[in-house]
Design a protein around this motif. Structure first.
Motif, PDB file in Angstrom:
ATOM      1  N   PHE A 456       9.570  -7.884 -37.088  1.00 52.14           N
ATOM      2  CA  PHE A 456       9.766  -9.187 -36.461  1.00 52.14           C
ATOM      3  C   PHE A 456       9.351 -10.342 -37.374  1.00 52.14           C
ATOM      4  O   PHE A 456       9.149 -11.468 -36.923  1.00 52.14           O
ATOM      5  CB  PHE A 456       9.031  -9.257 -35.118  1.00 52.14           C
ATOM      6  CG  PHE A 456       9.666  -8.388 -34.060  1.00 52.14           C
ATOM      7  CD1 PHE A 456      10.950  -8.654 -33.609  1.00 52.14           C
ATOM      8  CD2 PHE A 456       8.993  -7.282 -33.553  1.00 52.14           C
ATOM      9  CE1 PHE A 456      11.549  -7.857 -32.649  1.00 52.14           C
ATOM     10  CE2 PHE A 456       9.580  -6.474 -32.591  1.00 52.14           C
ATOM     11  CZ  PHE A 456      10.868  -6.755 -32.143  1.00 52.14           C
ATOM     12  N   GLN A 457       9.253 -10.027 -38.654  1.00 54.21           N
ATOM     13  CA  GLN A 457       9.084 -11.059 -39.681  1.00 54.21           C
ATOM     14  C   GLN A 457      10.056 -10.802 -40.828  1.00 54.21           C
ATOM     15  O   GLN A 457       9.795 -11.164 -41.971  1.00 54.21           O
ATOM     16  CB  GLN A 457       7.640 -11.105 -40.188  1.00 54.21           C
ATOM     17  CG  GLN A 457       6.652 -11.582 -39.149  1.00 54.21           C
ATOM     18  CD  GLN A 457       5.250 -11.834 -39.676  1.00 54.21           C
ATOM     19  OE1 GLN A 457       4.465 -12.539 -39.045  1.00 54.21           O
ATOM     20  NE2 GLN A 457       4.906 -11.289 -40.827  1.00 54.21           N
ATOM     21  N   SER A 458      11.184 -10.166 -40.494  1.00 57.19           N
ATOM     22  CA  SER A 458      12.227  -9.864 -41.472  1.00 57.19           C
ATOM     23  C   SER A 458      13.560 -10.386 -40.953  1.00 57.19           C
ATOM     24  O   SER A 458      13.711 -10.707 -39.776  1.00 57.19           O
ATOM     25  CB  SER A 458      12.314  -8.347 -41.710  1.00 57.19           C
ATOM     26  OG  SER A 458      11.110  -7.841 -42.236  1.00 57.19           O
ATOM     27  N   ALA A 459      14.530 -10.487 -41.881  1.00 58.99           N
ATOM     28  CA  ALA A 459      15.895 -10.914 -41.546  1.00 58.99           C
ATOM     29  C   ALA A 459      15.875 -12.258 -40.805  1.00 58.99           C
ATOM     30  O   ALA A 459      15.272 -13.214 -41.285  1.00 58.99           O
ATOM     31  CB  ALA A 459      16.603  -9.819 -40.751  1.00 58.99           C
ATOM     32  N   TRP A 460      16.480 -12.327 -39.613  1.00 55.99           N
ATOM     33  CA  TRP A 460      16.579 -13.603 -38.889  1.00 55.99           C
ATOM     34  C   TRP A 460      15.199 -14.141 -38.521  1.00 55.99           C
ATOM     35  O   TRP A 460      15.008 -15.356 -38.398  1.00 55.99           O
ATOM     36  CB  TRP A 460      17.425 -13.414 -37.627  1.00 55.99           C
ATOM     37  CG  TRP A 460      17.549 -14.668 -36.810  1.00 55.99           C
ATOM     38  CD1 TRP A 460      18.408 -15.716 -37.025  1.00 55.99           C
ATOM     39  CD2 TRP A 460      16.773 -15.017 -35.653  1.00 55.99           C
ATOM     40  NE1 TRP A 460      18.214 -16.694 -36.070  1.00 55.99           N
ATOM     41  CE2 TRP A 460      17.216 -16.290 -35.220  1.00 55.99           C
ATOM     42  CE3 TRP A 460      15.748 -14.385 -34.953  1.00 55.99           C
ATOM     43  CZ2 TRP A 460      16.676 -16.927 -34.105  1.00 55.99           C
ATOM     44  CZ3 TRP A 460      15.210 -15.014 -33.848  1.00 55.99           C
ATOM     45  CH2 TRP A 460      15.684 -16.275 -33.435  1.00 55.99           C
ATOM     46  N   PHE A 461      14.213 -13.265 -38.352  1.00 55.96           N
ATOM     47  CA  PHE A 461      12.883 -13.691 -37.936  1.00 55.96           C
ATOM     48  C   PHE A 461      12.094 -14.327 -39.080  1.00 55.96           C
ATOM     49  O   PHE A 461      11.053 -14.928 -38.849  1.00 55.96           O
ATOM     50  CB  PHE A 461      12.099 -12.492 -37.384  1.00 55.96           C
ATOM     51  CG  PHE A 461      12.728 -11.870 -36.170  1.00 55.96           C
ATOM     52  CD1 PHE A 461      12.618 -12.472 -34.928  1.00 55.96           C
ATOM     53  CD2 PHE A 461      13.448 -10.691 -36.278  1.00 55.96           C
ATOM     54  CE1 PHE A 461      13.204 -11.900 -33.804  1.00 55.96           C
ATOM     55  CE2 PHE A 461      14.035 -10.104 -35.167  1.00 55.96           C
ATOM     56  CZ  PHE A 461      13.918 -10.716 -33.930  1.00 55.96           C
ATOM     57  N   ARG A 462      12.557 -14.183 -40.303  1.00 50.09           N
ATOM     58  CA  ARG A 462      11.863 -14.725 -41.462  1.00 50.09           C
ATOM     59  C   ARG A 462      12.336 -16.168 -41.685  1.00 50.09           C
ATOM     60  O   ARG A 462      13.416 -16.548 -41.221  1.00 50.09           O
ATOM     61  CB  ARG A 462      12.206 -13.872 -42.690  1.00 50.09           C
ATOM     62  CG  ARG A 462      11.144 -13.854 -43.780  1.00 50.09           C
ATOM     63  CD  ARG A 462      11.392 -12.716 -44.753  1.00 50.09           C
ATOM     64  NE  ARG A 462      10.375 -12.657 -45.799  1.00 50.09           N
ATOM     65  CZ  ARG A 462       9.192 -12.092 -45.652  1.00 50.09           C
ATOM     66  NH1 ARG A 462       8.884 -11.533 -44.502  1.00 50.09           N
ATOM     67  NH2 ARG A 462       8.319 -12.066 -46.659  1.00 50.09           N
ATOM     68  N   PRO A 463      11.551 -17.006 -42.377  1.00 46.40           N
ATOM     69  CA  PRO A 463      12.064 -18.347 -42.682  1.00 46.40           C
ATOM     70  C   PRO A 463      13.431 -18.271 -43.363  1.00 46.40           C
ATOM     71  O   PRO A 463      13.630 -17.477 -44.293  1.00 46.40           O
ATOM     72  CB  PRO A 463      10.992 -18.903 -43.636  1.00 46.40           C
ATOM     73  CG  PRO A 463       9.726 -18.241 -43.189  1.00 46.40           C
ATOM     74  CD  PRO A 463      10.140 -16.846 -42.819  1.00 46.40           C
ATOM     75  N   HIS A 464      14.352 -19.064 -42.881  1.00 41.79           N
ATOM     76  CA  HIS A 464      15.733 -18.983 -43.354  1.00 41.79           C
ATOM     77  C   HIS A 464      15.910 -19.672 -44.699  1.00 41.79           C
ATOM     78  O   HIS A 464      15.140 -20.559 -45.076  1.00 41.79           O
ATOM     79  CB  HIS A 464      16.674 -19.619 -42.325  1.00 41.79           C
ATOM     80  CG  HIS A 464      16.617 -18.975 -40.977  1.00 41.79           C
ATOM     81  ND1 HIS A 464      17.012 -19.612 -39.825  1.00 41.79           N
ATOM     82  CD2 HIS A 464      16.199 -17.730 -40.594  1.00 41.79           C
ATOM     83  CE1 HIS A 464      16.849 -18.807 -38.792  1.00 41.79           C
ATOM     84  NE2 HIS A 464      16.352 -17.668 -39.226  1.00 41.79           N
ATOM     85  N   ASN A 465      16.949 -19.259 -45.405  1.00 45.50           N
ATOM     86  CA  ASN A 465      17.253 -19.871 -46.705  1.00 45.50           C
ATOM     87  C   ASN A 465      17.796 -21.285 -46.551  1.00 45.50           C
ATOM     88  O   ASN A 465      17.726 -22.080 -47.494  1.00 45.50           O
ATOM     89  CB  ASN A 465      18.242 -19.000 -47.477  1.00 45.50           C
ATOM     90  CG  ASN A 465      17.745 -17.575 -47.648  1.00 45.50           C
ATOM     91  OD1 ASN A 465      18.174 -16.671 -46.927  1.00 45.50           O
ATOM     92  ND2 ASN A 465      16.817 -17.369 -48.565  1.00 45.50           N
ATOM     93  N   ILE A 466      18.348 -21.598 -45.388  1.00 47.85           N
ATOM     94  CA  ILE A 466      18.715 -22.971 -45.051  1.00 47.85           C
ATOM     95  C   ILE A 466      17.800 -23.386 -43.896  1.00 47.85           C
ATOM     96  O   ILE A 466      17.713 -22.696 -42.886  1.00 47.85           O
ATOM     97  CB  ILE A 466      20.203 -23.103 -44.673  1.00 47.85           C
ATOM     98  CG1 ILE A 466      20.552 -24.558 -44.346  1.00 47.85           C
ATOM     99  CG2 ILE A 466      20.593 -22.177 -43.532  1.00 47.85           C
ATOM    100  CD1 ILE A 466      22.050 -24.809 -44.196  1.00 47.85           C
ATOM    101  N   SER A 467      17.082 -24.467 -44.089  1.00 48.15           N
ATOM    102  CA  SER A 467      16.079 -24.847 -43.107  1.00 48.15           C
ATOM    103  C   SER A 467      16.710 -25.192 -41.767  1.00 48.15           C
ATOM    104  O   SER A 467      17.684 -25.935 -41.702  1.00 48.15           O
ATOM    105  CB  SER A 467      15.270 -26.050 -43.619  1.00 48.15           C
ATOM    106  OG  SER A 467      14.372 -26.505 -42.628  1.00 48.15           O
TER     107      SER A 467
END
Length: 519
Positions: A456-467
């Motif tokens: 739950f801190q990976s993929a979509w749950f991680r800070p996105h490359n576009i803020s």
């Protein structure tokens, strides 16, 4: 026809941080037509892959291996250049040795037949399970690295679309849990599950998707860049400047400016204001949102959310040189992993209890067996890394008090189990602790690898490359999607280019005068 005096110039991009994520982002933006300014607070590019030199010993401070060289070859190709003509990458074989206190050794190589024999030597009954594990890791590589790891994951639908794959591949199971389901020998369970530690994760809690690292090693090998990762970083900076970009060292960004909900540039700690059309942060997402955007209201990455997030472990790293020891300790190669008396118990102390245990496991890097440039002739250069708790919480370790005590413990283990008598030859010494990571790299809580890569801190749950907070703001590096580790950090800039439009060409303004001149 000529370009009028008020025509628009090239689109401007500011990249904050010259780690491998920031350098690769600057290269790719330059190839897309942006005029790039790359800012870094250190005196060398490379971020955690930078180096320091002491008494003729070059200490490469961070990553030591390259596992997926094609991500660099692709990066260079996108810039119209040849990676292998500019960086000398050497395969390392064996990759590393894993040693236990009972004297047993597991030597990791690329050749599958040799690896099966290693498994057979330790535990014959586990050979079938090991074969299954290899197939499992390949499936997760195809899904996790080549699939979602190279695509943006900033929309919820991006995640929903991948849920069947997560279910099929048992992403709910931990890396250790998956290894334990395939092999019985506790030494093999460790050997097949420790890899998340290289990206800051607890093998007993990180999603089993990360067993893909075993396939990366088997398929692409383990490599060392002559001159260290610092040499690769220097080569990347040269590409940026030769594209027409600017690399400024010793410049720290204090604030990202925002107007009308969009990033408009930065202010340095020296008070300089630099405007830009887009801003890319290679700083840790925690530092980006909590410090650089401290004057702005955030909806998702609030201080409270960042504080309750789980951060990767800290690192105690002792870099040392020894005089006249080339050829000594002939059984100690380029990479050695020395296990302490506990595995799961030590992980629990580090990640859950945040307790500095008396015992330790150590990764010993000895680059001088491959690269003579790291040490004076006849000498050796080492670094010994031990995972330790990060600084999150009120009872964190006081490293000003504990640094020398812990160094002595580490030296005792090395002396007793791996390189006896080495302290008699010491000629250089340098130490980084979690407190050093916090001050040198502005890493929240002194974490070695940003946010821990739990499910739950990976993929979509991680800070996105576009803020999702501000327009024209993008993020790359270990704390963003797809995660930590050299291949993923460089791939984060590949994802970035799918989100950033090509720089528009300058507008040509045609006036009556320019028409006459053209005629």
């Amino acid at each position: 026809m000529t370009i009028g005096p008020d025509a628009a110039g090239p689109s401007r991009a500011i990249v904050i941080g010259a780690g491998l994520g920031g350098l690769s982002a600057a290269m790719r933006l330059g190839a897309k037509g942006y005029r790039v300014t790359l800012l870094d607070r250190l005196d060398r590019v490379g971020g955690r892959g930078s180096s320091v030199t002491q008494n003729g010993h070059r200490f490469d401070l961070g990553p030591t291996i390259v596992t997926v060289p094609q991500v660099f070859r692709q990066l260079w190709a996108e810039c119209g250049r040849d990676f292998d003509a500019e960086v000398d990458l050497r395969p390392v074989d064996p990759y590393y040795e894993i040693r236990w206190r009972d004297g047993s050794v597991f030597t990791v190589r690329q050749d599958e037949a040799a690896m099966i024999e290693e498994v057979r030597r330790l535990s014959p009954r586990d050979v079938p399970g090991y074969r299954r594990f290899l197939k499992d890791s390949e499936a997760r590589y195809q899904f996790g690295f080549e699939g979602l790891g190279r695509r943006p994951m900033n929309r919820l639908m991006d995640l929903i679309r991948e849920l069947p794959g997560f279910v099929k591949l048992r992403a709910d199971r931990s890396v250790y849990g998956h290894a334990a389901a395939r092999v019985r020998d506790p030494r093999l369970r460790m050997a097949l599950s420790f890899h998340p530690l290289f990206i800051g994760g607890d093998p007993t809690h990180v999603t089993s998707m990360y067993i893909l690292v075993s396939h990366l090693e088997k398929e692409f090998g383990v490599h060392y860049a002559m001159g260290g990762v610092q040499a690769m970083a220097d080569a990347m900076a040269r590409v940026v400047t030769e594209q027409g970009g600017t690399v400024r060292r010793g410049v720290e960004v204090d604030e990202i400016t925002v107007e009308g909900g969009k990033a408009t540039g930065v202010v340095t700690t020296g008070g300089e204001r630099i405007a830009a059309d887009i801003v890319v942060s290679n700083a840790d997402p925690g530092h980006t949102y909590d410090r650089l955007l401290r004057k702005q209201v955030k909806r998702r990455w609030t201080p409270a959310r960042l504080n309750r997030s789980r951060w990767s472990m800290g690192l105690f790293v002792w870099y040392f040189g020894t005089k006249g020891t080339a050829g000594k300790w002939a059984d100690v190669g380029h990479h050695t992993i020395l296990n302490g008396p506990r595995y799961r118990g030590l992980l629990n102390d580090i990640f859950m209890k945040r307790h500095l245990a008396n015992d330790m496991s150590i990764y010993l890097h000895r680059p001088s067996v491959t690269d003579p440039s790291v040490a004076p002739r006849g000498d050796d250069t080492f670094y010994a890394l031990s995972p330790v708790p990060n600084l999150h919480g009120k009872d964190s370790v006081d490293w000003a008090e504990m640094q020398e005590t812990y160094r002595q413990r580490l030296a005792q283990v090395l002396n007793e189990q791996l390189i006896p008598g080495f302290e008699d030859h010491l000629s250089a010494s340098h130490i980084l602790t979690p407190a050093s990571f916090e001050s040198r790299y502005l890493s929240p809580h002194g974490a070695g690898f940003s946010l821990e890569p739990r499910i739950f801190q990976s993929a979509w749950f991680r800070p996105h490359n576009i803020s999702e907070e501000f327009g024209n703001l993008f993020l790359v590096g270990a704390g963003t999607h797809p995660g930590a580790g050299i291949p993923s950090v460089v791939t984060s800039s590949e994802v970035l280019t799918q989100l950033v439009p090509d720089a528009p060409r300058p507008v040509v303004r045609v006036t009556t005068e320019t028409k006459v001149a053209a005629e």
